[in-house]
Design a protein around this motif. Structure first.
Motif, PDB file in Angstrom:
ATOM      1  N   LYS A  54       0.856  -1.177   0.000  1.00  0.00           N
ATOM      2  CA  LYS A  54       0.000   0.000   0.000  1.00  0.00           C
ATOM      3  C   LYS A  54       0.898   1.234   0.000  1.00  0.00           C
ATOM      4  O   LYS A  54       1.850   1.298   0.798  1.00  0.00           O
ATOM      5  CB  LYS A  54      -0.909   0.040   1.238  1.00  0.00           C
ATOM      6  N   THR A  55       0.605   2.190  -0.855  1.00  0.00           N
ATOM      7  CA  THR A  55       1.462   3.370  -0.976  1.00  0.00           C
ATOM      8  C   THR A  55       0.689   4.648  -0.660  1.00  0.00           C
ATOM      9  O   THR A  55      -0.534   4.698  -0.792  1.00  0.00           O
ATOM     10  CB  THR A  55       2.057   3.480  -2.389  1.00  0.00           C
ATOM     11  N   SER A  56       1.436   5.673  -0.259  1.00  0.00           N
ATOM     12  CA  SER A  56       0.827   6.970   0.066  1.00  0.00           C
ATOM     13  C   SER A  56       1.676   8.097  -0.523  1.00  0.00           C
ATOM     14  O   SER A  56       2.900   7.964  -0.655  1.00  0.00           O
ATOM     15  CB  SER A  56       0.725   7.167   1.576  1.00  0.00           C
ATOM     16  N   LEU A  57       1.015   9.208  -0.841  1.00  0.00           N
ATOM     17  CA  LEU A  57       1.729  10.355  -1.383  1.00  0.00           C
ATOM     18  C   LEU A  57       2.535  11.049  -0.293  1.00  0.00           C
ATOM     19  O   LEU A  57       2.435  10.714   0.881  1.00  0.00           O
ATOM     20  CB  LEU A  57       0.752  11.322  -2.047  1.00  0.00           C
ATOM     21  N   VAL A  58       3.348  11.991  -0.695  1.00  0.00           N
ATOM     22  CA  VAL A  58       4.116  12.766   0.277  1.00  0.00           C
ATOM     23  C   VAL A  58       3.139  13.576   1.135  1.00  0.00           C
ATOM     24  O   VAL A  58       2.197  14.183   0.621  1.00  0.00           O
ATOM     25  CB  VAL A  58       5.108  13.718  -0.420  1.00  0.00           C
ATOM     26  N   SER A  59       3.365  13.593   2.428  1.00  0.00           N
ATOM     27  CA  SER A  59       2.500  14.346   3.336  1.00  0.00           C
ATOM     28  C   SER A  59       2.488  15.828   2.961  1.00  0.00           C
ATOM     29  O   SER A  59       3.548  16.451   2.844  1.00  0.00           O
ATOM     30  CB  SER A  59       3.009  14.188   4.769  1.00  0.00           C
ATOM     31  N   PRO A  60       1.287  16.413   2.780  1.00  0.00           N
ATOM     32  CA  PRO A  60       1.230  17.857   2.485  1.00  0.00           C
ATOM     33  C   PRO A  60       1.929  18.706   3.542  1.00  0.00           C
ATOM     34  O   PRO A  60       2.575  19.707   3.209  1.00  0.00           O
ATOM     35  CB  PRO A  60      -0.275  18.143   2.436  1.00  0.00           C
ATOM     36  N   ALA A  61       1.808  18.306   4.811  1.00  0.00           N
ATOM     37  CA  ALA A  61       2.474  19.067   5.880  1.00  0.00           C
ATOM     38  C   ALA A  61       3.985  19.022   5.709  1.00  0.00           C
ATOM     39  O   ALA A  61       4.675  20.028   5.933  1.00  0.00           O
ATOM     40  CB  ALA A  61       2.073  18.515   7.244  1.00  0.00           C
ATOM     41  N   LEU A  62       4.512  17.859   5.318  1.00  0.00           N
ATOM     42  CA  LEU A  62       5.955  17.747   5.101  1.00  0.00           C
ATOM     43  C   LEU A  62       6.382  18.608   3.920  1.00  0.00           C
ATOM     44  O   LEU A  62       7.436  19.273   3.972  1.00  0.00           O
ATOM     45  CB  LEU A  62       6.337  16.290   4.857  1.00  0.00           C
ATOM     46  N   ILE A  63       5.593  18.605   2.854  1.00  0.00           N
ATOM     47  CA  ILE A  63       5.915  19.449   1.696  1.00  0.00           C
ATOM     48  C   ILE A  63       5.989  20.912   2.116  1.00  0.00           C
ATOM     49  O   ILE A  63       6.943  21.628   1.790  1.00  0.00           O
ATOM     50  CB  ILE A  63       4.868  19.261   0.578  1.00  0.00           C
ATOM     51  N   ARG A  64       4.981  21.354   2.851  1.00  0.00           N
ATOM     52  CA  ARG A  64       4.944  22.753   3.283  1.00  0.00           C
ATOM     53  C   ARG A  64       6.144  23.088   4.166  1.00  0.00           C
ATOM     54  O   ARG A  64       6.836  24.094   3.949  1.00  0.00           O
ATOM     55  CB  ARG A  64       3.648  23.041   4.034  1.00  0.00           C
ATOM     56  N   ASP A  65       6.407  22.243   5.168  1.00  0.00           N
ATOM     57  CA  ASP A  65       7.506  22.527   6.099  1.00  0.00           C
ATOM     58  C   ASP A  65       8.851  22.546   5.383  1.00  0.00           C
ATOM     59  O   ASP A  65       9.711  23.387   5.677  1.00  0.00           O
ATOM     60  CB  ASP A  65       7.522  21.481   7.211  1.00  0.00           C
ATOM     61  N   THR A  66       9.034  21.622   4.442  1.00  0.00           N
ATOM     62  CA  THR A  66      10.309  21.533   3.723  1.00  0.00           C
ATOM     63  C   THR A  66      10.520  22.744   2.832  1.00  0.00           C
ATOM     64  O   THR A  66      11.615  23.331   2.784  1.00  0.00           O
ATOM     65  CB  THR A  66      10.365  20.239   2.895  1.00  0.00           C
ATOM     66  N   MET A  67       9.474  23.122   2.112  1.00  0.00           N
ATOM     67  CA  MET A  67       9.575  24.320   1.285  1.00  0.00           C
ATOM     68  C   MET A  67       9.816  25.562   2.142  1.00  0.00           C
ATOM     69  O   MET A  67      10.659  26.413   1.823  1.00  0.00           O
ATOM     70  CB  MET A  67       8.290  24.521   0.482  1.00  0.00           C
TER      71      MET A  67
END
Length: 281
Positions: A54-67
């Protein structure tokens, strides 16, 4: 300064991420419902024995924090993402980018949908990083990355049809017939980055010959880097590499084992080819 981000679906090897200062955000996966660190042969062997992925996309919160960490340092952001046609990661990233644009109006934040995955995404990332290292401007890098997305050709052979069946891409009857006849589907990316069937051949050897023929048909520069990704099928990857040389490819061939998320959808035994051709999308 421009910072380049991508996700682990790009299949860029760790030493190249480090060399070019690229940050890859992780897509996640479970094996039989449990977190796992299995990769490579052990991961694909578990799949062969029946383990469910089972796969999941990158966490939106992680994307925001990293950017935002880059923005706080005064840097601009270019996120080169997995195809929006097969993952929601790209669209989540754009939503996060839109929020951050309001908070950091003086910074450039760009999300690029590559319409690709594995090295179909990764080769675009690497070319952008090399241009950044050479001192190219952000506008030059983005313009070339967009063009490279339009040039990218992605063809791949799947070894076992049951993984496509699980994803709803073929019927149960087609799976049974294909398995009995040793049919190997050749798949490709369409203009929107969805996976569609190109053709069907019988046996791995014929499949590798077909991939090399597609390279010869669509490639425009034999010196440009080509990507090969395999899901625990190193013999197939080596066979394809030899046939590419016979077809006139003289540049670098970057060969990797499929990372677990995209590899989990195509299944063990898959061999994929990625190269730049004429602009077609």
């Amino acid at each position: 300064m421009l910072r380049i981000f991508t996700d682990t679906a790009a299949n860029v090897p760790p030493h190249l991420l480090e060399q070019y200062h690229i940050t890859a955000m992780p897509l996640t996966y479970l094996l039989d419902g449990q977190p796992t660190e299995l990769v490579g042969h052990d991961y694909y062997e578990a799949m062969r024995k029946g383990a469910e992925v089972k796969t999941s996309l990158v966490s939106p919160a992680l994307i925001r924090d990293t950017m935002e960490s880059a923005l706080k340092d005064g840097d601009d952001v270019l996120y080169i993402a997995i195809s929006g046609g097969i993952s929601g990661t790209c669209w989540s990233a754009e939503l996060m980018a839109e929020e951050l644009r309001g908070e950091y109006p003086d910074r450039m934040i760009r999300v690029l949908n590559t319409c690709g995955a594995s090295l179909g995404e990764g080769l675009v990332v690497l070319e952008a990083a090399k241009m950044l290292e050479k001192g190219c401007t952000a506008d030059e890098i983005i313009r070339q990355a967009e063009e490279n997305c339009g040039r990218m050709r992605q063809f791949f052979m799947v070894d076992d049809l049951k993984y496509l069946r699980r994803g709803g891409r073929i019927s149960a009857a087609a799976q049974v017939a294909g398995s009995l006849l040793k049919i190997k589907p050749i798949l490709q990316s369409d203009p929107e980055g969805h996976i569609i069937q190109h053709s069907k051949v019988r046996g791995q050897l014929k499949a590798m010959e077909t991939l090399a023929e597609l390279y010869k048909e669509y490639a425009v520069d034999g010196t440009r880097t080509v990507g090969i990704a395999h899901a625990d099928c190193p013999d197939g990857a080596l066979r394809l590499q030899a046939k590419l040389r016979d077809a006139g490819q003289t540049g670098e061939i970057l060969s990797v084992c499929y990372e677990p998320v995209t590899g989990g959808h195509v299944g063990p035994g898959t061999v994929a080819l990625f190269f730049f051709g004429e602009v077609w999308r």
